[in-house]
Design an enzyme around this catalytic site. Structure first.
Site: not given
Ligand code: DSN
Length: 421
Positions: A53, A55, A200, A227, A230, A236
């Site tokens: 942990y 925090e 975003d 994120t 990707k 993730r």
């Molecule tokens: N699920 C992701 C996507 O495939 O774009 C984004 O949330």
């Protein structure tokens, strides 16, 4: 990977782990939000840091024993700042949705308005889908494409909506949009109406980090969410970047913890630090450029065979193909047929879709994962050909069996790498 301890202890879970490993090795992954991480990242995810942990922030934690958590989180923050050219980074968001929610709560008061991309024109669920909780707190208004065939955004209409609705936040970002955004327009409209301007960049973070796509910070965006799994090719997770304003960065930190989350997932943050280190290498620029070249090669095949793409093609690796309009196959059926031949894509609504979200007109795909496996333009053109052949031959089991064998052979000659050079 071996999973030897899981094998000894839990055969049911072991079967699922091995099955997924095999599925990923034998099939071709084209869901544009997916990728493969290095084994170094996978080791970090399975490390002792999962036990801890932590925090708070490095140097300011609520519990003891933080010598090594502080070290990895500081590395992740410093590398993120270097990658995206900004002054502040919070690497604790558990994924993209919590990153966006934290950003909203950091910058807005209940009832404030957010101007984002229309969901049916490519915006993301967290940009104000009526089923998401943030719509109970904030008011979401929309901009759209002016021309679905070119993907051009209607910036005049966007300015008019902004002047009328007075948003506190303007969002540049998408989940299923295939063209580049004109970031200068967002900043100019934002300054005109006194709104924060946020990008975003979830789908294009790796392209920005690899310096093959424009960085919204270069034209004055206030903050970016993303994120990390990707195109950026990390574990993730999510992250929030602030260009230069310390007050915004402070609000973001408070909104992530204690505002929204508890203990950060430190094993994951170690994975982020490793992935960001990989993205800082010169070879990542080549990887990012190849993602785009590979998508263009697929686009050319679709064009040549008369398949309509929303936005007319791709500038950012995402392809949204109107398979129902072009081939008479619904998105759901296309996803199933392609699964049968070992090619994974996702069904997707297209702009102004006449069909329902669970059985829409489109499929969405992209090239980050194939590019990680070393696919080049020729390989990707071959994959696009297999896809269209399978869809056109969907009622011919022998044809699909032949394509499945060819897909497997292609996958075998491009194994999922363990190490990125
Ligand atoms: N699920 C992701 C996507 O495939 O774009 C984004 O949330």
């Amino acid at each position: 990977m071996e999973y030897s301890h899981v094998a000894t202890q839990d055969s049911a879970v072991h079967a699922a782990l091995v099955g997924e490993e095999q599925r990923e090795a034998e099939g071709l992954e084209l869901i544009p939000s997916e990728n493969y991480v290095s084994y170094a990242v996978r080791e970090a995810l399975g490390s002792a840091l999962t036990n801890k942990y932590a925090e708070g922030l490095p140097g300011k934690r609520y519990y003891g024993g933080q010598e090594f958590t502080d070290a990895v989180e500081t590395l992740a923050i410093d590398r993120a700042k270097e990658l995206f050219g900004c002054a502040f980074a919070n690497v604790q968001p558990l994924s993209g949705a919590p990153a966006n929610v934290a950003a909203y709560f950091a910058l807005l008061e209940p009832g404030d308005t957010v101007l984002g991309m229309d969901l049916s024109h490519g915006g993301h669920l967290t940009h104000g889908h009526p089923l998401t909780s943030v719509t109970k707190v904030f008011n979401f208004v929309r901009y759209k494409m002016k021309d679905v065939e070119t993907g051009e955004i209607d910036y005049d209409a966007m300015r008019a909506v902004a002047k009328h609705e007075k948003p506190k936040l303007i969002l540049a970002g998408f989940s299923a949009y295939s063209r580049e955004l004109d970031y200068e327009q967002f900043v100019s409209i934002g300054r005109e109406v006194g709104a924060y301007v946020m990008a975003d960049i979830a789908h294009i973070a790796g392209l920005i980090a690899g310096k093959v796509a424009q960085n919204p910070f270069d034209v004055g965006f206030d903050l970016m969410t993303t994120t990390t799994h990707k195109t950026l090719r990390g574990p993730r997770g999510g992250m929030i970047l602030t260009r230069e304003n310390e007050e915004i960065a402070h609000k973001i930190n408070k909104a992530v913890f204690p505002g929204l989350q508890g203990g950060p997932h430190m094993n994951n943050i170690a994975g982020k630090a490793i992935a960001f280190g990989e993205a800082l290498r010169p070879s990542f620029h080549i990887y990012a450029g190849q993602i785009l070249k590979n998508a263009k090669a697929m686009e050319e095949v679709l064009h040549a065979r008369g398949v309509r793409m929303i936005g007319g093609g791709t500038s950012n690796h995402l392809i949204l193909a109107d398979v129902f309009g072009s081939l008479g196959v619904s998105g759901k059926e296309a996803e199933q047929v392609l699964d049968e031949v070992g090619i994974t894509v996702n069904k997707n609504v297209i702009a102004d879709d006449v069909r329902k979200p669970l059985d829409p007109s489109g499929i969405r795909f992209g090239t980050p994962a194939l590019t990680t496996r070393g696919f080049d333009e020729r390989d990707c053109a071959q994959v696009a050909t297999h896809m269209l052949d399978a869809l056109e031959g969907k009622d011919d089991p022998a044809k699909k069996e032949t394509i499945r064998a060819e897909v497997r052979a292609l996958a075998q000659t491009h194994p999922v790498p363990e190490v990125f050079v």
